[in-house]
Scaffold this active site. Structure first.
Site, short mmCIF file in Angstrom:
data_model
loop_
_atom_site.label_atom_id
_atom_site.label_comp_id
_atom_site.label_asym_id
_atom_site.label_seq_id
_atom_site.Cartn_x
_atom_site.Cartn_y
_atom_site.Cartn_z
N ARG A 166 25.67 -15.37 25.45
CA ARG A 166 24.48 -15.97 25.13
C ARG A 166 24.09 -16.83 26.34
NH1 ARG A 166 20.98 -15.77 21.27
NH2 ARG A 166 22.60 -14.83 19.66
N PHE A 197 15.41 -2.72 29.90
CA PHE A 197 15.34 -3.96 30.57
C PHE A 197 16.38 -4.52 31.49
CE2 PHE A 197 15.34 -4.95 25.97
CZ PHE A 197 16.95 -5.45 25.75
N LYS A 241 8.49 -9.58 23.98
CA LYS A 241 9.62 -9.54 23.28
C LYS A 241 9.45 -8.31 22.14
CE LYS A 241 12.89 -12.12 20.43
NZ LYS A 241 13.16 -11.14 19.27
N LYS A 253 13.67 -16.81 24.68
CA LYS A 253 12.74 -16.35 23.74
C LYS A 253 11.89 -17.08 23.30
CE LYS A 253 16.21 -16.29 19.96
NZ LYS A 253 17.01 -15.65 19.11
#
Length: 606
Positions: A339, A269, A198, A345
């Site tokens: 989302r 990404f 991350k 995460k």
């Protein structure tokens, strides 16, 4: 004609030369050539088909001359053939509200105090950080406040086009629809998921021509930075290095498209418009912007997670390197512009946003700077955050009203973040519309002479401290109602008695004891009352050790009857250990004891 040190403006098409060439020649003989007419302009030279500048100059009573006078002044003979049409910047554009020469206009920004817009001899300025931190010439700078007052078109014309005017989304539909992560919960088995680091960078959507933030704000990257990027959308982060989030933010928000971007990489990404599964999208990215194709862009590395132990080990490795955490991507997942549970995460600590509502005064080595930020969450919960602030942050704290990111372990039952640590100013965030409104506690940071604190609680009275001092030891007592705070060589003990008189008697007894041991009584004045160093709940003490081959830190934070110790290599998040006690006094006492042990081993308090 005397031209040296005169302020000159050119308008219309000049015979035999461009206006830029004429301006250069005028500057060579001492003139100051500006692009707009103000009341402080001395002379206006005009050529064929002059624009609105001529009429404006005449209305101000400024001296105006046609191009024959200009040619005579420059010593050049006019040519019959014209080499320039009237330039676009002479076309009329709407100015929403003009700022006249010498005039100041105040606009309310995110800070408690308004920003000031000025026009000084045709040079427009703003006191906001965005205007100040540009590296272009001051007469070519603009900002959102100037654009809001004068208008987008007027500012684009003034600074030479819209190339360096940062665009912002005007409606929700203008914002890019990005895939956003959910938090990983321990009941979700990560086995078989794709795993990656991350990044602590700035999220950026590439639409094939321009970078955009999550909220639809343009990032003005140089052409050489984007020249090898494809003409179809990418999703990634503008990233500098681990622990360099604030520097990265400062660079990508600039408006000069400058060399500072050489330190930035675009870590890609995903490919939002590619309709394939995740594995297909990543392969498509590697084929397009893989290794060696672009100097400033690369595809983020992903690898398969073997299970919970693998995830835990990878998280620990990244955090010890100073990274932020781990991302999990579900196999064969599609790109969803919202989302989603297909992207998770994983972090040891949580991140959240809060708004700066005030500051506390620094003590010890931080005297004269801020000690901590006073923050408010969107739900109205207020708390202090001092851990994570650098010396620069303490001397130049974020302004009142600024949205910042902080990191914390968990929330108490009252919703207060435990062991909050400052991360930095949130580059691109919106405060929720339904957030609880909290009034600012200060209007400027305490180091500023303009600082105005809110009125203190009338029930709390502060007496001047009395100090009994030796060369190597000092005891200070500070009274609040029935409580005396006793500071002895840096430690603080609070003694609460049944009445104000009992507190006063105890004070006299303690002072008497010290004087019998050779201490000398020193009467403090009112200003000394604020200088007593009393440890507040949540205050963090930090020390560091460096011997050439080893650079370590150790810090401890007391919160109620619990303290949290954190240690590791400088630049990493380190390891943590929490310990609870029966009382807050015991927690503080043990924290002080542990800290002194470190100092004795050669650590230096910072």
């Amino acid at each position: 004609m005397e031209i040296k040190d005169k302020t000159v403006v050119l308008t219309g098409a000049i015979t035999g030369m461009t206006r830029k060439e004429a301006a250069k020649k005028l500057e060579e003989i001492g003139a100051n050539v500006l692009s707009s007419v103000t009341k402080k302009t001395d002379i206006v030279f005009y050529g064929d088909k002059p624009g609105s500048k001529l009429a404006k100059a005449e209305s101000y009573g400024i001296a105006v001359y046609d191009e024959s006078v200009l040619h005579e002044l420059l010593g050049s003979a006019p040519k019959v053939e014209r080499t320039e049409e009237v330039e676009d910047d002479d076309e009329e554009v709407e100015v929403l509200q003009e700022i006249e020469d010498g005039e100041e206009v105040e606009v309310q920004g995110s800070a408690a105090d308004p920003y000031v817009l000025k026009n000084t001899g045709g040079v427009y300025s703003c006191t906001c950080p965005a205007w100040r931190n540009q590296s272009v010439a001051i007469d070519k700078r603009t900002c959102k406040h100037l654009r809001a007052v004068r208008g987008e078109a007027a500012e684009a014309k003034r600074v030479g086009g819209s190339h360096n005017v940062r665009k912002t989304a005007k409606t929700e539909s203008d914002k890019p629809n990005l895939l956003l992560a959910q938090k990983w919960e321990t009941h979700v088995d990560p086995t078989g998921w794709w795993m990656s680091e991350k990044l602590d960078g700035v999220r950026a959507y590439w639409d094939g021509k321009t970078f955009w933030s999550r909220l639809g704000n343009e990032f003005l990257a140089p052409d050489w930075f984007t020249e090898h990027l494809p003409d179809w959308p990418l999703d990634g982060e503008l990233w500098m290095d681990r622990g360099e989030f604030q520097k990265a933010v400062g660079i990508v928000k600039r408006q000069d498209r400058g060399k500072a971007w050489e330190d930035i990489k675009y870590i890609v990404f995903d490919a939002p418009d590619h309709e394939g599964e995740f594995e297909e999208r990543v392969q498509h990215l590697k084929d397009t912007i893989g290794e060696g194709i672009s100097k400033y862009a690369e595809v983020l590395e992903h690898f398969v997670c073997d299970g919970i132990d693998h995830l835990t080990d990878e998280l620990k490795r990244i955090e010890e390197l100073g990274g932020e955490g781990v991302m999990l991507r579900e196999k064969k997942s599609k790109y969803i512009g919202s989302r989603s549970t297909t992207l998770l995460k994983v972090k040891s600590f949580h991140d959240a946003e809060a708004k700066v509502i005030g500051y506390t005064d620094g003590a010890g080595r931080h005297r004269g700077r801020i000690g901590a930020l006073m923050l408010a969450r969107p739900d109205g919960v207020e708390f202090k955050c001092g851990t994570g602030l650098s010396d620069h942050d303490r001397e130049n704290p974020p302004e009142i009203g600024t949205i910042v990111t902080y990191r914390y372990q968990e929330l108490t039952k009252a919703g207060v973040p435990r062991f909050p640590s400052y991360v930095g100013v949130r580059a691109d965030a919106e405060w929720p519309d339904d957030a609880v409104e909290v009034n600012a506690k200060t209007e400027a940071w305490p180091g500023d002479s303009k600082a105005k604190k809110t009125k203190p609680n009338p029930k709390t009275k502060t007496n001047p401290p009395k100090k009994a001092g030796k060369v190597d030891e000092e005891t200070t007592l500070k009274k609040h109602d029935e409580t005396w705070h006793v500071s002895r060589s840096g430690s603080t003990i609070s003694i609460t008695l049944s009445s104000d008189q009992d507190a006063q008697d105890e004070f006299e007894r303690l002072i008497g004891q010290k004087m019998k041991r050779g201490f000398v009584l020193v009467e403090g004045d009112e200003s000394d009352a604020e200088d007593v160093e009393t440890a507040e709940p949540g205050e963090t003490r930090r020390c560091e050790y460096s011997d050439g081959s080893s650079n370590k830190f150790w810090e401890i934070t007391v919160s109620g009857n619990t303290h949290l110790a954190r240690w590791g290599r400088i630049g990493t998040s380190g390891q943590t250990k929490e310990k609870s006690f029966k009382t807050a006094e015991e927690a503080q006492k043990d924290a002080d004891k542990q800290f002194e042990k470190k100092v004795k081993k050669g650590y230096v308090e910072v």
